[in-house]
Write an enzyme that holds these catalytic residues in place. Structure first.
Site: not given
Length: 394
Positions: A204, A314
């Site tokens: 990520e 997110e």
């Protein structure tokens, strides 16, 4: 009778005093033990620097010799030979833009740079560790990070397949974090495996605003990895595992400037790809190779290829009050909403290409945060707008 009562009362008070002293001693012992654990962690994370730079944002950036960085605390990397550069680079399909290029810098650059053969590492402070739920969990996500109540997503995904990397451009924002432990981020996920089997592997990278992690509300470059669904392995930034080779960017450092609603837009481009010669997964930011995840050592499922790639926003906010991206819905478009453009993937042909359409879209709370894909064009390639204000009356 009165004398007996007084005697019993005195005995009770004496007993309570002993209990209090025992509890106070136990608490002091626990605090002392925690203090020792914190100092031990700081000794492991903060390596002796060749030089240190005081950043205007309050960070201290330590220039650590490349061979002394925390990555090599990983037991499987003790005798690892550093790959100083990838064996090749891939060209992108869409390099045009209707936005004038604007340089992205890190705040600490204002006061200096790290010398050759060193890597810049944001110094971890005692207060950083104490903000975590425990010393053991510092720098780690919760094991159920993707399904925990409070985590909300607005993202796009490529169809499941065989992937060896991705490239994209994010515009940068600084969302306001409403609760101390909330965060808001934009990132790409390169994944294989599953939660169900506890073998989820992820790579990520992106930007985040996370006061509980960094102690401020600055927009920061971050990376993360795990091979067991965020269980025991993996962590943020330069913990044991990721090997940095670049002396220009501090992973975890502040990014500036950021986009202005209705005004100038600032971007950062990120690439992640598997070097087929070495097997390492490389990270490139702003056109500079930052370093790599040694796949054969760190990963199980990602040791070969990724099966899924996603891009989006997110937030972790139990009441969904923290905004995502610019804090505005995707329908507002360029200059007001967050976007990710020039989205590309590396498929089995080992070349960068547009992901197969249509992208899968996920908005877990569309009334608060949403995502919109409008296809592709010659300047922006495949792109999405995403984000929203959250459950915020203002």
């Amino acid at each position: 009778m009165a004398a007996t009562t007084r005697a019993c009362l005195v005995a009770l008070l004496v007993a309570l005093a002993f209990v209090f002293l025992e509890l106070e001693g136990a608490a002091a012992g626990s605090a002392g033990q925690q203090g020792l654990q914190v100092q031990d962690l700081l000794r492991r994370l903060n390596k002796a620097p060749v030089a240190s730079i005081q950043s205007p944002d309050g960070d201290i950036i330590d220039c650590v010799h490349i061979s002394k960085q925390p990555a090599f605390d990983h037991p499987s990397l003790k005798n690892h030979t550093i790959q100083m550069r990838p064996s090749y680079h891939r060209g992108g399909l869409y390099n045009g833009s209707n936005i004038a290029p604007r340089p992205i810098t890190q705040t600490w650059h204002q006061n200096g740079k790290c010398p050759e053969n060193t890597v810049p590492i944001r110094r971890t402070r005692e207060e950083d560790v104490l903000r975590a739920s425990s010393v053991e969990r510092y720098g780690k996500k919760r094991p159920d990070a993707s399904v925990t109540t409070g985590h909300q997503y607005a993202e796009a995904s490529a169809p499941n397949g065989e992937y060896y990397g991705t490239q994209m451009i994010f515009n940068l924002w600084q969302p306001t974090i409403n609760k101390a432990n909330d965060f808001s981020l934009t990132q790409t996920w390169v994944t294989a495996g599953s939660y169900q089997n506890n073998d989820l592997n992820t790579i990520e990278a992106g930007w985040q605003v996370y006061p509980a992690m960094y102690g401020d509300d600055n927009t920061r470059l971050f990376i993360y990895w795990t091979r067991d669904a965020y269980g025991k392995t993996g962590c943020y930034n330069l913990c044991p595992g990721f090997i940095q080779t670049n002396n220009q960017f501090a992973i975890g450092g502040s990014l500036s400037p950021v986009s202005i609603y209705g005004g100038s837009q600032y971007e950062i481009d990120i690439s992640i790809w598997k070097d087929q010669n070495s097997g390492n997964w490389w990270l490139q930011v702003g056109g500079s190779d930052l370093g790599y995840w040694p796949s054969s050592i760190l990963f199980t499922q990602l040791a070969d290829s990724a099966s899924s790639i996603s891009w989006g926003g997110e937030v972790d906010s139990p009441d969904s009050s923290t905004p995502m991206g610019s804090g505005h819905f995707p329908e507002e478009g360029f200059g007001k909403a967050s976007y990710i453009r020039n989205i590309q993937v590396v498929g089995s042909s080992n070349n960068l290409e547009s992901p197969n359409a249509p992208l899968g879209l996920l908005a877990t709370q569309p009334n608060y945060y949403n995502v919109k894909s409008t296809g592709a064009n010659s300047n922006w390639g495949t792109y999405i707008f995403y984000g929203g204000p959250g459950n915020n009356p203002s």
